[in-house]
Design an enzyme around this catalytic site. Structure first.
Site, PDB file in Angstrom:
ATOM      1  N   ARG A 106     -11.951 102.309 -79.969  1.00  0.00           N
ATOM      2  CA  ARG A 106     -11.593 101.295 -78.945  1.00  0.00           C
ATOM      3  C   ARG A 106     -11.651 101.863 -77.526  1.00  0.00           C
ATOM      4  O   ARG A 106     -11.005 101.350 -76.616  1.00  0.00           O
ATOM      5  CB  ARG A 106     -10.214 100.678 -79.195  1.00  0.00           C
ATOM      6  CG  ARG A 106     -10.096  99.970 -80.519  1.00  0.00           C
ATOM      7  CD  ARG A 106      -9.030  98.898 -80.489  1.00  0.00           C
ATOM      8  NE  ARG A 106      -9.056  98.164 -81.732  1.00  0.00           N
ATOM      9  CZ  ARG A 106      -8.299  98.467 -82.777  1.00  0.00           C
ATOM     10  NH1 ARG A 106      -7.447  99.460 -82.714  1.00  0.00           N
ATOM     11  NH2 ARG A 106      -8.396  97.755 -83.871  1.00  0.00           N
ATOM     12  N   LYS A 128     -21.595  97.869 -66.633  1.00  0.00           N
ATOM     13  CA  LYS A 128     -22.271  97.036 -67.638  1.00  0.00           C
ATOM     14  C   LYS A 128     -22.865  97.955 -68.698  1.00  0.00           C
ATOM     15  O   LYS A 128     -23.625  98.870 -68.379  1.00  0.00           O
ATOM     16  CB  LYS A 128     -23.381  96.198 -67.003  1.00  0.00           C
ATOM     17  CG  LYS A 128     -22.859  94.968 -66.302  1.00  0.00           C
ATOM     18  CD  LYS A 128     -24.001  94.045 -65.941  1.00  0.00           C
ATOM     19  CE  LYS A 128     -23.495  92.816 -65.219  1.00  0.00           C
ATOM     20  NZ  LYS A 128     -24.591  91.958 -64.722  1.00  0.00           N
ATOM     21  N   GLU A 170     -35.270  97.452 -57.465  1.00  0.00           N
ATOM     22  CA  GLU A 170     -33.814  97.245 -57.329  1.00  0.00           C
ATOM     23  C   GLU A 170     -33.343  97.649 -55.928  1.00  0.00           C
ATOM     24  O   GLU A 170     -32.367  97.121 -55.428  1.00  0.00           O
ATOM     25  CB  GLU A 170     -33.045  98.022 -58.410  1.00  0.00           C
ATOM     26  CG  GLU A 170     -33.285  97.560 -59.840  1.00  0.00           C
ATOM     27  CD  GLU A 170     -32.571  96.249 -60.232  1.00  0.00           C
ATOM     28  OE1 GLU A 170     -31.900  95.637 -59.377  1.00  0.00           O
ATOM     29  OE2 GLU A 170     -32.719  95.844 -61.399  1.00  0.00           O
ATOM     30  N   LYS A 212     -23.662  98.111 -53.918  1.00  0.00           N
ATOM     31  CA  LYS A 212     -23.339  97.604 -55.250  1.00  0.00           C
ATOM     32  C   LYS A 212     -21.873  97.847 -55.581  1.00  0.00           C
ATOM     33  O   LYS A 212     -21.195  96.989 -56.128  1.00  0.00           O
ATOM     34  CB  LYS A 212     -24.248  98.247 -56.311  1.00  0.00           C
ATOM     35  CG  LYS A 212     -23.851  97.765 -57.690  1.00  0.00           C
ATOM     36  CD  LYS A 212     -24.832  97.999 -58.774  1.00  0.00           C
ATOM     37  CE  LYS A 212     -24.249  97.406 -60.061  1.00  0.00           C
ATOM     38  NZ  LYS A 212     -25.072  97.619 -61.224  1.00  0.00           N
ATOM     39  N   GLU A 222     -17.936  89.777 -63.264  1.00  0.00           N
ATOM     40  CA  GLU A 222     -19.032  88.855 -62.963  1.00  0.00           C
ATOM     41  C   GLU A 222     -18.633  87.397 -63.141  1.00  0.00           C
ATOM     42  O   GLU A 222     -19.283  86.622 -63.844  1.00  0.00           O
ATOM     43  CB  GLU A 222     -20.267  89.174 -63.829  1.00  0.00           C
ATOM     44  CG  GLU A 222     -21.550  88.561 -63.256  1.00  0.00           C
ATOM     45  CD  GLU A 222     -22.810  89.028 -63.958  1.00  0.00           C
ATOM     46  OE1 GLU A 222     -23.479  89.902 -63.395  1.00  0.00           O
ATOM     47  OE2 GLU A 222     -23.094  88.538 -65.063  1.00  0.00           O
ATOM     48  N   ARG A 226     -20.561  88.909 -58.142  1.00  0.00           N
ATOM     49  CA  ARG A 226     -21.437  89.902 -58.785  1.00  0.00           C
ATOM     50  C   ARG A 226     -22.747  89.276 -59.272  1.00  0.00           C
ATOM     51  O   ARG A 226     -23.759  89.968 -59.395  1.00  0.00           O
ATOM     52  CB  ARG A 226     -20.690  90.573 -59.947  1.00  0.00           C
ATOM     53  CG  ARG A 226     -21.509  91.687 -60.574  1.00  0.00           C
ATOM     54  CD  ARG A 226     -20.746  92.514 -61.568  1.00  0.00           C
ATOM     55  NE  ARG A 226     -21.587  93.574 -62.078  1.00  0.00           N
ATOM     56  CZ  ARG A 226     -21.148  94.621 -62.764  1.00  0.00           C
ATOM     57  NH1 ARG A 226     -19.859  94.744 -63.033  1.00  0.00           N
ATOM     58  NH2 ARG A 226     -21.984  95.545 -63.187  1.00  0.00           N
ATOM     59  N   ASN A 230     -28.051  89.725 -59.751  1.00  0.00           N
ATOM     60  CA  ASN A 230     -29.094  89.348 -60.717  1.00  0.00           C
ATOM     61  C   ASN A 230     -30.268  88.628 -60.055  1.00  0.00           C
ATOM     62  O   ASN A 230     -31.063  87.980 -60.754  1.00  0.00           O
ATOM     63  CB  ASN A 230     -28.487  88.458 -61.808  1.00  0.00           C
ATOM     64  CG  ASN A 230     -27.462  89.213 -62.625  1.00  0.00           C
ATOM     65  OD1 ASN A 230     -27.704  90.349 -63.022  1.00  0.00           O
ATOM     66  ND2 ASN A 230     -26.306  88.615 -62.838  1.00  0.00           N
ATOM     67  N   HIS A 233     -33.571  88.346 -61.841  1.00  0.00           N
ATOM     68  CA  HIS A 233     -33.397  88.819 -63.211  1.00  0.00           C
ATOM     69  C   HIS A 233     -33.559  87.720 -64.273  1.00  0.00           C
ATOM     70  O   HIS A 233     -33.912  88.032 -65.405  1.00  0.00           O
ATOM     71  CB  HIS A 233     -32.031  89.499 -63.378  1.00  0.00           C
ATOM     72  CG  HIS A 233     -31.978  90.882 -62.776  1.00  0.00           C
ATOM     73  ND1 HIS A 233     -32.214  91.120 -61.440  1.00  0.00           N
ATOM     74  CD2 HIS A 233     -31.726  92.096 -63.330  1.00  0.00           C
ATOM     75  CE1 HIS A 233     -32.092  92.419 -61.196  1.00  0.00           C
ATOM     76  NE2 HIS A 233     -31.806  93.028 -62.322  1.00  0.00           N
ATOM     77  N   HIS A 237     -36.027  89.074 -66.798  1.00  0.00           N
ATOM     78  CA  HIS A 237     -35.642  89.419 -68.174  1.00  0.00           C
ATOM     79  C   HIS A 237     -36.518  88.677 -69.185  1.00  0.00           C
ATOM     80  O   HIS A 237     -36.852  89.215 -70.251  1.00  0.00           O
ATOM     81  CB  HIS A 237     -34.171  89.054 -68.430  1.00  0.00           C
ATOM     82  CG  HIS A 237     -33.210  90.099 -67.931  1.00  0.00           C
ATOM     83  ND1 HIS A 237     -31.858  89.883 -67.835  1.00  0.00           N
ATOM     84  CD2 HIS A 237     -33.406  91.369 -67.510  1.00  0.00           C
ATOM     85  CE1 HIS A 237     -31.267  90.978 -67.374  1.00  0.00           C
ATOM     86  NE2 HIS A 237     -32.186  91.891 -67.159  1.00  0.00           N
ATOM     87  N   HIS A 249     -38.584  97.155 -66.408  1.00  0.00           N
ATOM     88  CA  HIS A 249     -37.551  96.290 -65.843  1.00  0.00           C
ATOM     89  C   HIS A 249     -37.808  96.019 -64.352  1.00  0.00           C
ATOM     90  O   HIS A 249     -37.789  94.873 -63.909  1.00  0.00           O
ATOM     91  CB  HIS A 249     -36.175  96.939 -66.057  1.00  0.00           C
ATOM     92  CG  HIS A 249     -35.054  96.162 -65.476  1.00  0.00           C
ATOM     93  ND1 HIS A 249     -34.648  94.950 -65.987  1.00  0.00           N
ATOM     94  CD2 HIS A 249     -34.248  96.404 -64.389  1.00  0.00           C
ATOM     95  CE1 HIS A 249     -33.648  94.481 -65.256  1.00  0.00           C
ATOM     96  NE2 HIS A 249     -33.389  95.345 -64.289  1.00  0.00           N
TER      97      HIS A 249
HETATM   98  N1  GLY Z   1     -27.369  95.029 -62.727  1.00  0.00           N
HETATM   99  C1  GLY Z   1     -26.546  94.006 -62.246  1.00  0.00           C
HETATM  100  C2  GLY Z   1     -25.099  94.303 -62.324  1.00  0.00           C
HETATM  101  O1  GLY Z   1     -24.707  95.425 -62.576  1.00  0.00           O
HETATM  102  O2  GLY Z   1     -24.299  93.414 -62.154  1.00  0.00           O
END
Ligand code: GLY
Length: 342
Positions: A106, A128, A170, A212, A222, A226, A230, A233, A237, A249
């Site tokens: 955990r 993430k 990015e 960031k 998010e 946040r 994206n 994306h 994606h 990517h």
């Molecule tokens: N790659 C986008 C984020 O970390 O929210």
């Protein structure tokens, strides 16, 4: 050497330190530390590593099987919750290692040592984690920030040029979200940036991390701001997944930014001059904004798995101009119009 940067993501702290030469463990190695590499990063940086796990490289290996390998090694070496996993590599190794750390007993400790541009400026920061599932990218995962990020910009010289260049997508995205100075730098210093001028690159990486980090501190889970990270994306994606991850990517995100600009322009939201300027910038860095061989319907279907969906409806990160970004529900017909015009 630069001062470390410290961020608070939810209840956890992340310390980002900058090193002239890569020090994988940062003095934190014990016999119960497991260090995760892929074959490429092990060849480059794994000499003498204690308890290494060496994964197959590539997005195709961002799977349960790789997570199991890490968990098996952690069990075998007797790691407890207060022991450490270290992930050394690009976004795939980082996401896998942090995901394994988030579920092992955990949650055990995790440090990340990003060795690609994309991982330094984006993937490794902000917690993430996850794996791909079937064709779907990052479909299973958690929010679990690393305690330490150790960044050595000179290691980027070890990257193949197309990998480095893809990472610049990015960086461009980060500038578009609201850093006019970084944007001006990207426009005026393209040659130096492409040839990895170290002083310039160190400044750029630090700038992206600060931007960031601030966004994620405001909205770790998010649920709001946040989402702007994206940009490009949702489209990107889908292309990445549909290509069986043959598209990198960063390349897919650059294409996605182009499509998001077009969608915003069609909707009367995005300033036309801005859209043209950004498309020109992306092309100048070698990104492809026109693709062939993909059906609009297939791309649209792949988009339906996007995590920004609410009540089954697709939402897109769109821009009016530099730094003016909105997340909007868009009608399917408008998305299909863009995809049909690819
Ligand atoms: N790659 C986008 C984020 O970390 O929210």
């Amino acid at each position: 050497m630069k001062e470390p940067l410290c961020f608070t993501f939810g209840t956890r702290q992340t310390r980002v330190s900058f090193q002239d030469r890569l020090d994988v463990a940062g003095g934190r190695l014990t016999e119960r530390t497991v260090t995760v590499f892929d074959q490429t990063t092990h060849d480059l940086f794994g000499q003498g590593a204690l308890n290494p796990v060496i994964l197959k490289p590539g997005e195709q290996n961002k799977t349960w099987t790789s997570v199991e390998r890490i968990v098996e090694a952690a069990l075998q070496k007797g790691l407890s919750r207060d022991d450490l996993l270290i992930g050394v590599g690009g976004g795939v190794v980082g996401d896998l290692t942090a995901f394994a750390a988030s579920i092992y007993m955990r949650g055990c400790r995790v440090d990340l040592v990003p060795t690609t541009l994309i991982a330094m400026v984006d993937a490794a920061l902000g917690g993430k984690t996850g794996i791909d599932f079937g064709r779907y990218k990052n479909m299973i995962g958690s929010f679990y920030p690393a305690e330490n990020l150790r960044i050595s910009v000179p290691v980027l010289a070890s990257l193949p040029m197309d990998e480095y260049r893809a990472g610049l997508a990015e960086v461009i995205k980060t500038a578009l979200l609201g850093d006019a100075e970084l944007y001006a730098l990207l426009r005026s210093k393209k040659e130096q940036i492409l040839r990895q001028d170290q002083t310039l690159l160190e400044g750029i990486v630090e700038r992206c991390i600060r931007i960031k980090g601030q966004i994620v501190e405001e909205d770790f889970n998010e649920s709001g701001k946040r989402e702007i990270l994206n940009l490009g994306h949702t489209f990107g994606h889908a292309l990445e997944a549909l290509s069986g991850f043959a598209w990198k990517h960063g390349d897919a995100v650059a294409w996605g930014i182009g499509r998001a600009l077009e969608l915003g322009t069609n909707l009367g939201l995005t300033d036309k001059h801005y859209a043209r300027e950004i498309s020109d910038l992306l092309r100048a860095y070698g990104f492809t904004l026109e693709i062939r061989g993909y059906e609009a319907a297939d791309l649209f279907q792949a988009m339906r798995a996007d995590k920004k969906k609410r009540s089954g409806r697709l939402r897109f990160v769109l821009q009016r101009s530099l730094g003016v970004t909105e997340v909007l529900v868009v009608e399917d017909g408008d998305v299909l119009e863009v995809l049909n015009g690819m």
